[in-house]
Write a protein that holds these residues in place. Structure first.
Motif, short mmCIF file in Angstrom:
data_model
loop_
_atom_site.label_atom_id
_atom_site.label_comp_id
_atom_site.label_asym_id
_atom_site.label_seq_id
_atom_site.Cartn_x
_atom_site.Cartn_y
_atom_site.Cartn_z
N TYR A 103 0.37 -1.47 -0.22
CA TYR A 103 -0.22 -0.03 -0.04
C TYR A 103 1.54 1.47 0.08
CZ TYR A 103 -4.55 -1.81 0.64
OH TYR A 103 -6.04 -2.90 -0.48
N GLY A 104 2.43 1.23 0.50
CA GLY A 104 3.00 2.73 0.80
C GLY A 104 3.19 2.81 -0.79
N TYR A 105 3.85 1.51 -1.41
CA TYR A 105 4.28 1.20 -2.70
C TYR A 105 3.42 2.42 -3.50
CZ TYR A 105 7.94 -1.61 -1.21
OH TYR A 105 8.96 -2.07 -0.43
N PHE A 106 2.10 2.18 -3.31
CA PHE A 106 1.09 2.20 -4.34
C PHE A 106 1.04 3.34 -4.18
CE2 PHE A 106 0.64 -2.07 -6.04
CZ PHE A 106 1.67 -1.84 -7.60
N SER A 107 1.13 4.30 -2.27
CA SER A 107 0.50 5.60 -2.48
C SER A 107 -1.24 4.89 -1.84
CB SER A 107 0.34 5.78 -2.98
OG SER A 107 1.74 6.88 -3.60
N TRP A 108 -1.11 3.80 -1.31
CA TRP A 108 -2.83 3.96 -1.45
C TRP A 108 -3.12 3.65 0.17
CZ3 TRP A 108 -2.82 -1.12 -3.76
CH2 TRP A 108 -2.85 -1.59 -5.31
N GLU A 109 -4.79 3.79 0.64
CA GLU A 109 -4.93 4.36 2.57
C GLU A 109 -5.73 2.69 2.57
OE1 GLU A 109 -7.66 6.27 5.27
OE2 GLU A 109 -7.83 6.80 2.68
N TYR A 110 -4.92 1.96 3.72
CA TYR A 110 -4.40 0.69 3.76
C TYR A 110 -5.84 0.90 4.96
CZ TYR A 110 -3.87 -4.43 5.15
OH TYR A 110 -3.97 -5.31 5.61
N PRO A 111 -6.86 0.10 4.33
CA PRO A 111 -8.14 0.09 5.36
C PRO A 111 -8.11 -0.41 6.73
CG PRO A 111 -8.36 -1.93 3.63
CD PRO A 111 -7.40 -1.04 4.05
N SER A 112 -8.55 -0.05 7.82
CA SER A 112 -8.66 0.36 8.98
C SER A 112 -9.14 -1.94 9.21
CB SER A 112 -10.34 0.20 9.91
OG SER A 112 -9.97 1.84 9.32
N ALA A 113 -7.99 -2.31 10.50
CA ALA A 113 -8.42 -3.68 10.37
C ALA A 113 -9.04 -3.96 11.82
CB ALA A 113 -6.91 -4.02 10.08
N ILE A 114 -9.89 -5.68 12.29
CA ILE A 114 -10.12 -5.39 13.55
C ILE A 114 -10.42 -6.64 13.75
CG2 ILE A 114 -12.58 -5.22 14.89
CD1 ILE A 114 -13.41 -3.70 12.97
N THR A 115 -9.11 -7.10 14.86
CA THR A 115 -8.51 -9.17 15.06
C THR A 115 -9.91 -9.62 15.73
OG1 THR A 115 -6.29 -7.93 14.78
CG2 THR A 115 -7.02 -10.32 15.67
N THR A 116 -10.07 -10.09 15.50
CA THR A 116 -10.86 -11.77 15.95
C THR A 116 -10.25 -13.03 16.61
OG1 THR A 116 -11.84 -12.79 14.07
CG2 THR A 116 -12.74 -10.80 15.36
N GLY A 117 -10.26 -13.60 17.42
CA GLY A 117 -9.35 -14.51 18.30
C GLY A 117 -10.01 -15.88 17.33
N LYS A 118 -9.67 -17.07 17.53
CA LYS A 118 -9.97 -18.47 16.98
C LYS A 118 -11.25 -18.70 17.62
CE LYS A 118 -8.51 -23.93 16.19
NZ LYS A 118 -8.27 -23.85 16.03
N PHE A 119 -12.31 -18.68 16.68
CA PHE A 119 -13.94 -19.91 17.72
C PHE A 119 -14.24 -20.33 16.82
CE2 PHE A 119 -18.20 -19.49 16.40
CZ PHE A 119 -19.00 -18.89 18.28
N SER A 120 -14.03 -21.64 18.34
CA SER A 120 -14.34 -22.73 17.81
C SER A 120 -15.39 -23.80 19.00
CB SER A 120 -13.13 -23.82 18.01
OG SER A 120 -12.64 -23.57 19.11
N VAL A 121 -15.72 -24.99 18.57
CA VAL A 121 -17.02 -25.67 19.57
C VAL A 121 -16.71 -26.57 20.06
CG1 VAL A 121 -18.85 -26.93 19.34
CG2 VAL A 121 -18.46 -25.35 18.03
#
Length: 560
Positions: A309-327
């Motif tokens: 994204y830096g090389y192309f001068s793009w704006e990076y999306p906002s990222a949200i992190t979630t943990g693993k979800f299992s049963v």
């Protein structure tokens, strides 16, 4: 915790003829003490232990124990906070769900899909389904032709509105073009070091010998890679920081050669394939993705992609992190499930032992229950393991008022009740909905009860056939005692469901969650159900009618 559980177990048992329900007790306990949700596995285990003790008591003893506790206040229902607002919302919200179509979705996958859907609906945005199908080589990861449609169908059933569908495998020429631009800019190169040599150089923070060759030379090497270069002889890399603290971020691979991909959509048309971080980075920009919800295991993706994204001068999306979800105690790996299907350990992707959306739908779970569970868990970077009873509790709230009641007698044993009066016993189709109608059974002295109930009969003890009569077991047969429920309450052992001998009954079979089959008879009126109907076999559990095969009704068990 145990005192809270025991209180609601006794209350539920007294309200339901001596048998407390795990889901009902769990709901009440969590309502009083929400922090119990922090370890659903431990909570479920403790509830099971307490229920075993409480349900073993006679109804009279249950009532006495409950009275010792004094008045029980109804727990205050706390308003759900819901998922938090998205950060950095500047205009139209665009979010994507990017599964690998190497099998159908399971409950672990759809957490992110549902969260994405909730957000785009909240902000009036767009949901993109992007198939991340660029790994036709790794065993168990190869895309399946059928899985594309399976996933769209599952998402639709879950109430997810898809605005755009795209497959990465259909965009390879676009990825090639972007990599060509990076070569021109001097921000990428083609590495022909063998894998082991590169691994050692990366560990020592040493650059590939080809890294600083001029763009013209790199472009020629790229053309050869796209042409007839052998598999394993070249890898296209993104220039990053060869001394980056995280080795995984050092000059990461963008493309590799797969000579015979046999891809589900493109066959062998292409032999140079992008890796996940390159393809998804390009697509997120071109699709206008504003926010990404990704698993904590993919945190390195943002580190890598920010170089692009830096090389192309793009704006990076906002990222949200979630943990693993299992049963808990449920296999979630699609590659392992596929292996199990191949060996015959599983009957298919909808095997009742699995937590695939296919299997849950076939068992009779409501799509809204899955969504409600996901929203209750919310967004959390920690790994979360739930017990199936948590999903069952949500589902029970949704289907209990809709499911008509019927009798099913598993492994039927005939019992003669000497002196029993002839009756027409009318039973409501639903205990709280008189307008739904009734079922009627003409009874005499002979009844079917389940094999389990028959085996626990004790000589001289009082039992009740639900909503019918009370009898005393005499060893080989029974004698009529009384009709009134109040008589049973004075010292009865157990209430049993039943069906009259001589009535036209339906043969029925219930597929259980462990793949065993419960076989028996159901009341004749159940024969009028439609395939797909979810009902409750009283004192047995909720079930979905899966098929009608001649006179045989085949159900799948949902839960208690």
């Amino acid at each position: 915790m145990k005192d809270i559980i025991r209180k609601y177990a006794l209350l539920n048992a007294v309200q339901h003829d001596g048998t407390a329900s795990q889901g009902a007790v769990m709901g009440k306990a969590i309502a009083e003490k929400p922090e119990l949700k922090g370890d659903m596995g431990a909570l479920a285990k403790e509830i099971a232990s307490v229920l075993k003790e409480v349900n073993a008591l006679s109804p009279e003893d249950q009532k006495k124990e409950l009275e010792k506790l004094g008045p029980i206040e109804k727990p205050e229902k706390k308003q759900r906070e819901g998922i938090p607002d998205l950060p950095n919302v500047k205009g139209k919200v665009v979010m994507r769900f990017a599964p690998n179509p190497n099998g159908p979705l399971h409950i672990g996958h759809v957490r992110q899909a549902i969260l994405n859907d909730e957000y785009v609906k909240r902000y009036g945005g767009e949901f993109i389904l992007r198939f991340d199908d660029t790994d036709p080589k790794t065993e168990g990861k190869q895309p399946m032709k059928e899985a594309y449609d399976w996933m769209e169908r599952d998402l639709g059933w879950l109430g997810i509105v898809i605005g755009k569908v795209s497959a990465a495998s259909s965009r390879l020429e676009i990825y090639y073009a972007h990599f060509g631009k990076l070569l021109e800019m001097g921000k990428a190169y083609v590495c022909t070091c063998d894998a082991e040599r590169w691994r050692k150089m990366k560990e020592r923070k040493e650059a590939c010998p080809h890294r600083e060759e001029p763009p013209a030379a790199q472009e020629e090497r790229w053309r050869k890679m796209l042409g007839d270069c052998e598999e394993g002889k070249a890898v296209a890399r993104i220039k990053t920081d060869i001394c980056h603290p995280d080795p995984a971020a050092r000059d990461w691979a963008a493309f590799r050669i797969i000579a015979r991909p046999n891809h589900a959509k493109t066959g062998n048309t292409y032999r140079v394939w992008p890796l996940l971080d390159f393809a998804s980075a390009i697509d997120d920009h071109e699709f206008g993705t504003t926010h990404i919800i990704r698993g904590v295991d993919l945190n390195i993706s943002e580190v890598r992609q920010r170089f692009l994204y830096g090389y192309f001068s793009w704006e990076y999306p906002s990222a949200i992190t979630t943990g693993k979800f299992s049963v808990k105690d449920t296999l979630m790996s699609k590659s392992k499930i596929f292996a199990g299907i191949s060996t015959g350990d599983f009957t298919g992707w909808d095997d009742p032992r699995l937590a695939t959306i296919m299997a849950l739908r076939r068992r009779g779970f409501n799509a809204r229950a899955i969504r409600n569970l996901i929203l209750e868990v919310g967004i959390n970077a920690a790994n979360i393991e739930i017990d199936m009873v948590a999903l069952e509790a949500h589902n029970r709230k949704l289907i209990d008022s809709k499911a008509s009641r019927y009798f099913f007698v598993e492994d039927p044993h005939k019992v003669a009740v000497k002196g029993a009066p002839s009756q027409t016993v009318e039973l409501k189709l639903h205990p709280d909905d008189a307008g739904r109608g009734k079922r009627a059974h003409k009874t005499g002295e002979e009844f079917f009860i389940s094999g389990k109930d028959h085996d626990m009969l004790k000589k001289g003890k009082l039992y009740r056939l639900m909503d019918c009569l009370n009898f005393v077991w005499e060893g080989k047969d029974a004698s009529f005692h009384s009709l009134a429920h109040d008589e049973y309450r004075k010292g009865g052992e157990k209430i049993m469901h039943w069906l009259p001998v001589g009535e036209h009954l339906a043969d029925a079979e219930v597929m259980m969650p462990d793949r065993s089959a419960a076989k028996g008879v159901a009341e004749q009126m159940a024969g009028g159900l439609n395939v797909g109907d979810v009902i409750q076999f009283e004192r047995f559990g909720f079930c979905r009618l899966d098929a009608k095969e001649g006179k045989l009704l085949k159900f799948w068990y949902t839960h208690k």
